[in-house]
Design a protein around this motif. Structure first.
Motif, PDB file in Angstrom:
ATOM      1  N   LEU A   1       0.705  -1.420   0.055  1.00 24.15           N
ATOM      2  CA  LEU A   1      -0.133  -0.081  -0.040  1.00 24.15           C
ATOM      3  C   LEU A   1       0.856   1.363   0.107  1.00 24.15           C
ATOM      4  CD1 LEU A   1      -2.988  -1.082   2.519  1.00 24.15           C
ATOM      5  CD2 LEU A   1      -3.160  -0.701  -0.001  1.00 24.15           C
ATOM      6  N   VAL A   2       1.988   1.097   0.747  1.00 18.53           N
ATOM      7  CA  VAL A   2       2.781   2.624   0.570  1.00 18.53           C
ATOM      8  C   VAL A   2       3.358   2.567  -0.593  1.00 18.53           C
ATOM      9  CG1 VAL A   2       4.792   3.552   1.799  1.00 18.53           C
ATOM     10  CG2 VAL A   2       3.366   2.126   3.342  1.00 18.53           C
ATOM     11  N   HIS A   3       3.961   1.431  -1.239  1.00 18.21           N
ATOM     12  CA  HIS A   3       4.538   1.416  -2.530  1.00 18.21           C
ATOM     13  C   HIS A   3       3.621   1.894  -3.579  1.00 18.21           C
ATOM     14  CE1 HIS A   3       7.105  -1.126  -5.582  1.00 18.21           C
ATOM     15  NE2 HIS A   3       7.002   0.373  -5.848  1.00 18.21           N
ATOM     16  N   ILE A   4       2.379   1.781  -3.552  1.00 16.84           N
ATOM     17  CA  ILE A   4       1.391   1.972  -4.561  1.00 16.84           C
ATOM     18  C   ILE A   4       1.107   3.719  -4.535  1.00 16.84           C
ATOM     19  CG2 ILE A   4      -0.743   1.547  -3.640  1.00 16.84           C
ATOM     20  CD1 ILE A   4       0.410   0.920  -7.366  1.00 16.84           C
ATOM     21  N   GLN A   5       1.064   3.968  -3.228  1.00 16.47           N
ATOM     22  CA  GLN A   5       0.641   5.489  -3.145  1.00 16.47           C
ATOM     23  C   GLN A   5       2.277   6.310  -3.513  1.00 16.47           C
ATOM     24  OE1 GLN A   5      -1.935   6.907  -2.273  1.00 16.47           O
ATOM     25  NE2 GLN A   5      -3.033   5.118  -1.816  1.00 16.47           N
TER      26      GLN A   5
END
Length: 361
Positions: free
Chosen positions: A141-145
């Motif tokens: 989730l951090v990565h996609i943001q």
């Protein structure tokens, strides 16, 4: 059929970073290995040395602008930047981040997450790991943001409004379908219609895109599918002397010294059938002797004429009407230490780029 859109895979490892200084020595860049390469047999093309663009440093705007102009001049639609993410730690991000802040660098682009370990053997395997690739749904989730900040850029390549994103090795994920589902929701919540997500099709990822919730794959060339027979290095007098000495001392060779003929490889690729939702891929040449002293892989005797023959086959036979975009993935723009580049070298100049331009006509 609308015009074909060549996408060239782009390596950002042409500037010093603290990690490479620590692992390989102060000032290390990809050029360090390139300039050390030597021919392994008579007629072997090494070293691969740059021509028009020289030994550039990708921290410089002038170098990046020169690359983009050259790509535009010969019909390259965009670059596919390798993206390195290790649970929030980024590596080699400077060239793309500097492009993001510079409106003059207007060539379209997309990103491919090179999601494998960094090791001393350059193969992503678990041997002397320098940076370990670990997987976590919270990190996804951090990565996609983080990625969405790139997706919002007007230069980022999209298909029907959906940002194109590629995973290099999907087989390494514990649950890639769950990760993709989370990513799609995050991208939709950010205002995009969806994510257009793909992966690199090679010997280890030889499954259909739909089976793991991907939208597409692309043929990562060269790969271990449809290899022709290997050919032993030509024997020289020096080779024979060393072989006799090793035989007397009962020393076994540490590797089988063989190459693959590029012409035979192209013939095999032309014979195979195209598959649904898998974009075509092509390589102008390949020879990773600069990176690997042993167990290297050489496509020998590549020529612009053979490359153009392969290009024309793809242009005339790929079922372009079955995909939403006319992408042709080229590996690579600047993989110099793998002897794999469209950028002009001292042997061929712009001949490989000219083959693309002529094919596009």
């Amino acid at each position: 059929m609308s015009y074909i859109k060549p996408i060239a895979i782009y390596l950002p490892q042409f500037h010093p970073i603290p990690e490479n200084d620590l692992w390989w020595g102060k000032g290390f860049t990809e050029w360090t290995n390139v300039t050390k390469a030597q021919p392994r047999f008579e007629g072997h093309y090494q070293p691969h040395l740059p021509a028009d663009l020289g030994f550039y440093d990708l921290r410089l705007e002038e170098a990046r602008l020169a690359q983009e102009q050259l790509a535009k001049d010969y019909g390259i639609h965009g670059f596919c930047y390798y993206h390195y993410w290790f649970n929030g730690k980024r590596i080699l991000q400077q060239p793309l981040d500097r492009k993001m802040r510079n409106a003059k660098e207007d060539l379209p682009f997309l990103m491919c997450w090179a999601n494998e370990n960094w090791t001393r053997t350059w193969d992503g395997l678990d041997k002397e790991v320098l940076l370990k690739q670990e997987y976590d749904f919270d990190d996804d989730l951090v990565h996609i943001q983080h990625l969405i900040s790139y997706f919002r850029d007007e230069r980022y390549i999209k298909v029907e409004g959906k940002p194109v994103f590629i995973v290099y090795r999907p087989n390494l994920f514990p649950d890639i379908q769950k990760t993709i589902s989370m990513w799609r929701k995050a991208v939709y919540d950010a205002g995009f219609p969806d994510l257009y997500i793909g992966y690199a099709l090679n010997g280890e990822n030889h499954f259909s895109p739909q089976s793991l919730s991907f939208d597409f794959a692309f043929e990562f060339q060269p790969n271990s599918i449809n290899f022709p027979a290997t050919i032993p290095y030509p024997n020289t007098v020096k080779d024979k002397i060393f072989r006799e000495i090793k035989k007397k001392l009962r020393i076994k060779d540490s590797e089988q010294k063989c190459y693959i003929d590029y012409s035979a490889y192209v013939s095999n690729q032309i014979k195979k059938e195209f598959r649904d939702n898998i974009y075509p891929g092509i390589t102008p040449m390949w020879d990773n002797c600069a990176r690997r002293k042993e167990n290297n892989f050489i496509l020998h005797d590549s020529t612009p004429i053979l490359f153009k023959k392969w290009l024309i086959h793809i242009k005339e036979n790929y079922p372009w009407n079955k995909v939403p975009e006319n992408f042709l993935f080229i590996n690579a723009w600047n993989e110099w230490a793998e002897g794999n580049h469209l950028e002009p070298c001292q042997k061929w100049g712009t001949k490989y780029l000219e083959a693309i331009k002529e094919m596009l006509k």
